[in-house]
Design an enzyme around this catalytic site. Sequence first.
Site, PDB file in Angstrom:
ATOM      1  N   GLY A   7     -11.740 -18.223  12.580  1.00 14.60           N
ATOM      2  CA  GLY A   7     -11.629 -16.782  12.846  1.00 14.60           C
ATOM      3  C   GLY A   7     -12.245 -15.894  11.769  1.00 14.60           C
ATOM      4  N   LEU A  19      12.291   0.829  12.194  1.00 17.43           N
ATOM      5  CA  LEU A  19      11.656   1.829  13.075  1.00 17.43           C
ATOM      6  C   LEU A  19      11.748   1.472  14.553  1.00 17.43           C
ATOM      7  CD1 LEU A  19       8.422   2.566  11.061  1.00 17.43           C
ATOM      8  CD2 LEU A  19      10.298   4.144  11.424  1.00 17.43           C
ATOM      9  N   SER A  32      11.880  -5.733   5.292  1.00 19.81           N
ATOM     10  CA  SER A  32      11.612  -7.076   5.833  1.00 19.81           C
ATOM     11  C   SER A  32      10.528  -7.781   5.021  1.00 19.81           C
ATOM     12  CB  SER A  32      11.195  -6.996   7.310  1.00 19.81           C
ATOM     13  OG  SER A  32      10.028  -6.210   7.440  1.00 19.81           O
ATOM     14  N   ARG A  52     -12.482 -21.164   7.372  1.00 22.06           N
ATOM     15  CA  ARG A  52     -11.183 -20.863   7.992  1.00 22.06           C
ATOM     16  C   ARG A  52     -11.464 -20.298   9.388  1.00 22.06           C
ATOM     17  NH1 ARG A  52      -7.401 -16.577   4.854  1.00 22.06           N
ATOM     18  NH2 ARG A  52      -9.127 -15.203   5.421  1.00 22.06           N
ATOM     19  N   ARG A  59     -16.792  -9.536   1.497  1.00 20.87           N
ATOM     20  CA  ARG A  59     -15.838  -8.516   1.916  1.00 20.87           C
ATOM     21  C   ARG A  59     -15.963  -7.272   1.053  1.00 20.87           C
ATOM     22  NH1 ARG A  59     -15.715 -11.829   5.186  1.00 20.87           N
ATOM     23  NH2 ARG A  59     -13.976 -12.849   6.245  1.00 20.87           N
ATOM     24  N   LYS A  93      -3.160  -2.929  16.103  1.00 20.88           N
ATOM     25  CA  LYS A  93      -3.820  -1.804  15.423  1.00 20.88           C
ATOM     26  C   LYS A  93      -4.700  -1.042  16.413  1.00 20.88           C
ATOM     27  CE  LYS A  93      -2.002  -2.286  11.458  1.00 20.88           C
ATOM     28  NZ  LYS A  93      -0.991  -1.320  11.039  1.00 20.88           N
ATOM     29  N   ILE A 114       0.847  -1.212   0.000  1.00 23.18           N
ATOM     30  CA  ILE A 114       0.000   0.000   0.000  1.00 23.18           C
ATOM     31  C   ILE A 114       0.876   1.254   0.000  1.00 23.18           C
ATOM     32  CG2 ILE A 114      -1.893   1.199   1.166  1.00 23.18           C
ATOM     33  CD1 ILE A 114      -2.584  -1.558   2.487  1.00 23.18           C
ATOM     34  N   SER A 168      -6.945  -0.842  10.372  1.00 18.86           N
ATOM     35  CA  SER A 168      -7.551  -1.940   9.616  1.00 18.86           C
ATOM     36  C   SER A 168      -8.983  -2.166  10.071  1.00 18.86           C
ATOM     37  CB  SER A 168      -6.725  -3.201   9.881  1.00 18.86           C
ATOM     38  OG  SER A 168      -7.401  -4.333   9.432  1.00 18.86           O
ATOM     39  N   TYR A 172      -2.264  -9.314  15.873  1.00 20.03           N
ATOM     40  CA  TYR A 172      -2.134  -8.286  14.831  1.00 20.03           C
ATOM     41  C   TYR A 172      -3.209  -7.215  15.019  1.00 20.03           C
ATOM     42  CZ  TYR A 172      -2.962  -5.888  10.456  1.00 20.03           C
ATOM     43  OH  TYR A 172      -3.197  -4.909   9.528  1.00 20.03           O
TER      44      TYR A 172
HETATM   45  P1  NAD Z   1       3.517  -4.634   3.406  1.00 19.17           P
HETATM   46  O1  NAD Z   1       4.097  -5.722   4.242  1.00 19.17           O
HETATM   47  O2  NAD Z   1       3.519  -4.808   1.934  1.00 19.17           O
HETATM   48  O3  NAD Z   1       4.225  -3.244   3.749  1.00 19.17           O
HETATM   49  C1  NAD Z   1       4.705  -2.943   5.028  1.00 19.17           C
HETATM   50  C2  NAD Z   1       6.141  -2.434   4.876  1.00 19.17           C
HETATM   51  O4  NAD Z   1       6.641  -2.108   6.186  1.00 19.17           O
HETATM   52  C3  NAD Z   1       7.076  -3.478   4.277  1.00 19.17           C
HETATM   53  O5  NAD Z   1       7.775  -2.919   3.179  1.00 19.17           O
HETATM   54  C4  NAD Z   1       8.032  -3.842   5.425  1.00 19.17           C
HETATM   55  O6  NAD Z   1       9.337  -4.134   4.944  1.00 19.17           O
HETATM   56  C5  NAD Z   1       7.988  -2.583   6.270  1.00 19.17           C
HETATM   57  N1  NAD Z   1       8.257  -2.759   7.704  1.00 19.17           N
HETATM   58  C6  NAD Z   1       7.698  -3.640   8.566  1.00 19.17           C
HETATM   59  N2  NAD Z   1       8.204  -3.471   9.795  1.00 19.17           N
HETATM   60  C7  NAD Z   1       9.096  -2.450   9.735  1.00 19.17           C
HETATM   61  C8  NAD Z   1       9.947  -1.823  10.676  1.00 19.17           C
HETATM   62  N3  NAD Z   1      10.008  -2.207  11.947  1.00 19.17           N
HETATM   63  N4  NAD Z   1      10.740  -0.798  10.253  1.00 19.17           N
HETATM   64  C9  NAD Z   1      10.714  -0.397   8.955  1.00 19.17           C
HETATM   65  N5  NAD Z   1       9.949  -0.974   8.007  1.00 19.17           N
HETATM   66  C10 NAD Z   1       9.135  -1.989   8.405  1.00 19.17           C
HETATM   67  O7  NAD Z   1       2.024  -4.381   3.939  1.00 19.17           O
HETATM   68  P2  NAD Z   1       0.846  -3.518   3.308  1.00 19.17           P
HETATM   69  O8  NAD Z   1      -0.188  -4.449   2.832  1.00 19.17           O
HETATM   70  O9  NAD Z   1       1.392  -2.493   2.399  1.00 19.17           O
HETATM   71  O10 NAD Z   1       0.294  -2.831   4.617  1.00 19.17           O
HETATM   72  C11 NAD Z   1       0.688  -1.535   5.016  1.00 19.17           C
HETATM   73  C12 NAD Z   1      -0.001  -1.191   6.325  1.00 19.17           C
HETATM   74  O11 NAD Z   1      -1.407  -1.289   6.153  1.00 19.17           O
HETATM   75  C13 NAD Z   1       0.351  -2.149   7.468  1.00 19.17           C
HETATM   76  O12 NAD Z   1       0.448  -1.415   8.661  1.00 19.17           O
HETATM   77  C14 NAD Z   1      -0.841  -3.074   7.507  1.00 19.17           C
HETATM   78  O13 NAD Z   1      -1.039  -3.612   8.783  1.00 19.17           O
HETATM   79  C15 NAD Z   1      -1.971  -2.146   7.127  1.00 19.17           C
HETATM   80  N6  NAD Z   1      -3.131  -2.835   6.538  1.00 19.17           N
HETATM   81  C16 NAD Z   1      -2.946  -3.683   5.482  1.00 19.17           C
HETATM   82  C17 NAD Z   1      -4.043  -4.344   4.938  1.00 19.17           C
HETATM   83  C18 NAD Z   1      -3.878  -5.315   3.801  1.00 19.17           C
HETATM   84  O14 NAD Z   1      -4.769  -6.150   3.589  1.00 19.17           O
HETATM   85  N7  NAD Z   1      -2.801  -5.259   3.014  1.00 19.17           N
HETATM   86  C19 NAD Z   1      -5.321  -4.125   5.463  1.00 19.17           C
HETATM   87  C20 NAD Z   1      -5.472  -3.236   6.521  1.00 19.17           C
HETATM   88  C21 NAD Z   1      -4.363  -2.603   7.053  1.00 19.17           C
HETATM   89  C1  WQD Z   2     -11.309 -12.708   2.072  1.00 20.49           C
HETATM   90  C2  WQD Z   2     -12.404 -13.752   1.899  1.00 20.49           C
HETATM   91  C3  WQD Z   2     -12.025 -15.756   3.191  1.00 20.49           C
HETATM   92  C4  WQD Z   2      -8.414 -16.964   1.018  1.00 20.49           C
HETATM   93  C5  WQD Z   2      -7.484 -10.137   6.050  1.00 20.49           C
HETATM   94  C6  WQD Z   2      -7.088  -9.743   7.445  1.00 20.49           C
HETATM   95  C7  WQD Z   2      -7.460  -8.298   7.711  1.00 20.49           C
HETATM   96  C8  WQD Z   2      -6.884  -7.370   6.633  1.00 20.49           C
HETATM   97  C9  WQD Z   2      -7.191  -7.865   5.250  1.00 20.49           C
HETATM   98  C10 WQD Z   2      -4.827  -6.442   7.432  1.00 20.49           C
HETATM   99  C11 WQD Z   2     -12.805 -14.439   3.208  1.00 20.49           C
HETATM  100  C12 WQD Z   2     -11.972 -16.056   1.709  1.00 20.49           C
HETATM  101  C13 WQD Z   2      -9.541 -16.307   1.464  1.00 20.49           C
HETATM  102  C14 WQD Z   2      -8.572 -18.216   0.363  1.00 20.49           C
HETATM  103  C15 WQD Z   2     -10.945 -18.029   0.636  1.00 20.49           C
HETATM  104  N1  WQD Z   2      -5.461  -7.271   6.718  1.00 20.49           N
HETATM  105  N2  WQD Z   2     -10.787 -16.815   1.275  1.00 20.49           N
HETATM  106  N3  WQD Z   2      -9.837 -18.688   0.209  1.00 20.49           N
HETATM  107  O1  WQD Z   2      -9.729 -12.380   5.992  1.00 20.49           O
HETATM  108  O2  WQD Z   2     -11.154 -10.503   5.065  1.00 20.49           O
HETATM  109  O3  WQD Z   2      -8.893 -10.001   5.907  1.00 20.49           O
HETATM  110  O4  WQD Z   2      -6.834  -9.234   5.120  1.00 20.49           O
HETATM  111  O5  WQD Z   2      -5.251  -5.638   8.210  1.00 20.49           O
HETATM  112  O6  WQD Z   2      -6.973  -7.988   8.969  1.00 20.49           O
HETATM  113  O7  WQD Z   2      -7.764 -10.602   8.362  1.00 20.49           O
HETATM  114  O8  WQD Z   2      -9.125 -11.250   3.791  1.00 20.49           O
HETATM  115  O9  WQD Z   2      -8.374 -12.016   1.576  1.00 20.49           O
HETATM  116  O10 WQD Z   2      -7.877 -13.454   3.601  1.00 20.49           O
HETATM  117  O11 WQD Z   2     -10.222 -13.277   2.787  1.00 20.49           O
HETATM  118  O12 WQD Z   2     -12.076 -18.515   0.466  1.00 20.49           O
HETATM  119  O13 WQD Z   2      -7.593 -18.885  -0.026  1.00 20.49           O
HETATM  120  O14 WQD Z   2     -11.900 -14.813   1.072  1.00 20.49           O
HETATM  121  O15 WQD Z   2     -12.661 -16.790   3.891  1.00 20.49           O
HETATM  122  O16 WQD Z   2     -14.183 -14.697   3.143  1.00 20.49           O
HETATM  123  P1  WQD Z   2      -9.805 -11.122   5.263  1.00 20.49           P
HETATM  124  P2  WQD Z   2      -8.795 -12.511   2.905  1.00 20.49           P
END
Ligand code: NAD
Ligand code: WQD
Length: 331
Positions: free
Chosen positions: A291, A59, A34, A289, A230, A152, A12, A124, A148
């Site tokens: 949770g 960080l 990482s 799955r 979702r 948040k 992101i 999140s 996790y």
């Molecule tokens: P990502 O893992 O692709 O990006 C996170 C980045 O942070 C990575 O490049 C990693 O190397 C870096 N990082 C981790 N720990 C670090 C540290 N201690 N110091 C410096 N760098 C560090 O993840 P993303 O999907 O881009 O998510 C970005 C943010 O959004 C995260 O905080 C995640 O929890 C949140 N988020 C993601 C999702 C999702 O589904 N992708 C959903 C909701 C919230």
């Molecule tokens: C989406 C739907 C699964 C995989 C997670 C984290 C959440 C946030 C986003 C960071 C669900 C179904 C999935 C598969 C499937 N991340 N599924 N087969 O669980 O909504 O959210 O990512 O903050 O915290 O929990 O996303 O993409 O895993 O699942 O059927 O192989 O797809 O059951 O209904 P989720 P997801």
Amino acid sequence: MNILVSGGAGYIGSHTCVSLLEEGHQVIVVDNLSNSKYEVIDRINKITNRNVIFYKADLTEKDLIDVIFSKHAIDAVIHFAGLKSVGESVEKPLKYYHNNIVSTLNLVRVCQNYGVNKFVFSSSATVYGNNQVPSVETLNLLPTTNPYGETKAMSERILKDISSANPELSVSILRYFNPVGAHTSGLIGEVPNGIPNNLMPYMTQVAKGKIEKLKVFGNDYLTSDGTGVRDYIHVMDLAEGHVAALNSLTKGVHIYNLGTGRGTSVLELIEAFEKANSIKLSYEIVERRAGDLAESYAETSKAFEELGWVAKRDIVDMCKDAWRFEKNNLE
Ligand code: NAD
Ligand code: WQD
């Protein structure tokens, strides 16, 4: 503005860097790589024809962050850096609490020392837990089911308390729903570590033949077709949501959902992907799955009214862009 983007080499963060650079901001990325690669920074530069300033730093090491702030006049921080695997956080809670909480504390402390009062935080939808849908920002948060999610919820509380003590702070907490898709250039996108946990990267890897079959986790939920629902949001819409949040920062803590407000079931997403990309996805229905929620989608009116932001891209865009990136991704 000079914007420090923590985790800017990640999924992101990298897309948000593109949007920030296109808006004319200077971007300083701090990432320990990482869960990402330096190559992403080159690709951001290529897409935008600009240059990101990059620091490989962790960080959790406050002194390193201090040096970076001493070198640049930072105007605002967008804090993406963090570990994000729900399953891994259950197995390694200490790793998650340490990385995610210490990073937030260090960053906020350094901001305070350097008088940086603008802060945008990646939260999140997971903080809503098993609450009513649509998720609305005013809901009281229930405990989440995994470390996790707790990192948040805790980071949100830390930011609220720090803001109460310092009225000069402007904080925007953005609760993302399910980010998917990639930049239309196909140069940046989501690169999961190992076998993907999330649905869209799993689907693209099945489409590519890296994985034989998609497992649909349960078809006996109380939803239209029994599969989980979702709120999938295109990562470029999310990126633009950060620019809107940055432009609208006002004193205090403000919380916004970033989603589309529309729910899509697993089977609907499979069908949309097949149609959008003319590819057949092989799948089977398996057990639920642990949770998982039946459904989750956002109430989006607050982001629209206060940030003037609304998601523009649809499920077809998400499926096409995710697949274009997977095809280009040589790994
Ligand atoms: P990502 O893992 O692709 O990006 C996170 C980045 O942070 C990575 O490049 C990693 O190397 C870096 N990082 C981790 N720990 C670090 C540290 N201690 N110091 C410096 N760098 C560090 O993840 P993303 O999907 O881009 O998510 C970005 C943010 O959004 C995260 O905080 C995640 O929890 C949140 N988020 C993601 C999702 C999702 O589904 N992708 C959903 C909701 C919230
Ligand atoms: C989406 C739907 C699964 C995989 C997670 C984290 C959440 C946030 C986003 C960071 C669900 C179904 C999935 C598969 C499937 N991340 N599924 N087969 O669980 O909504 O959210 O990512 O903050 O915290 O929990 O996303 O993409 O895993 O699942 O059927 O192989 O797809 O059951 O209904 P989720 P997801």
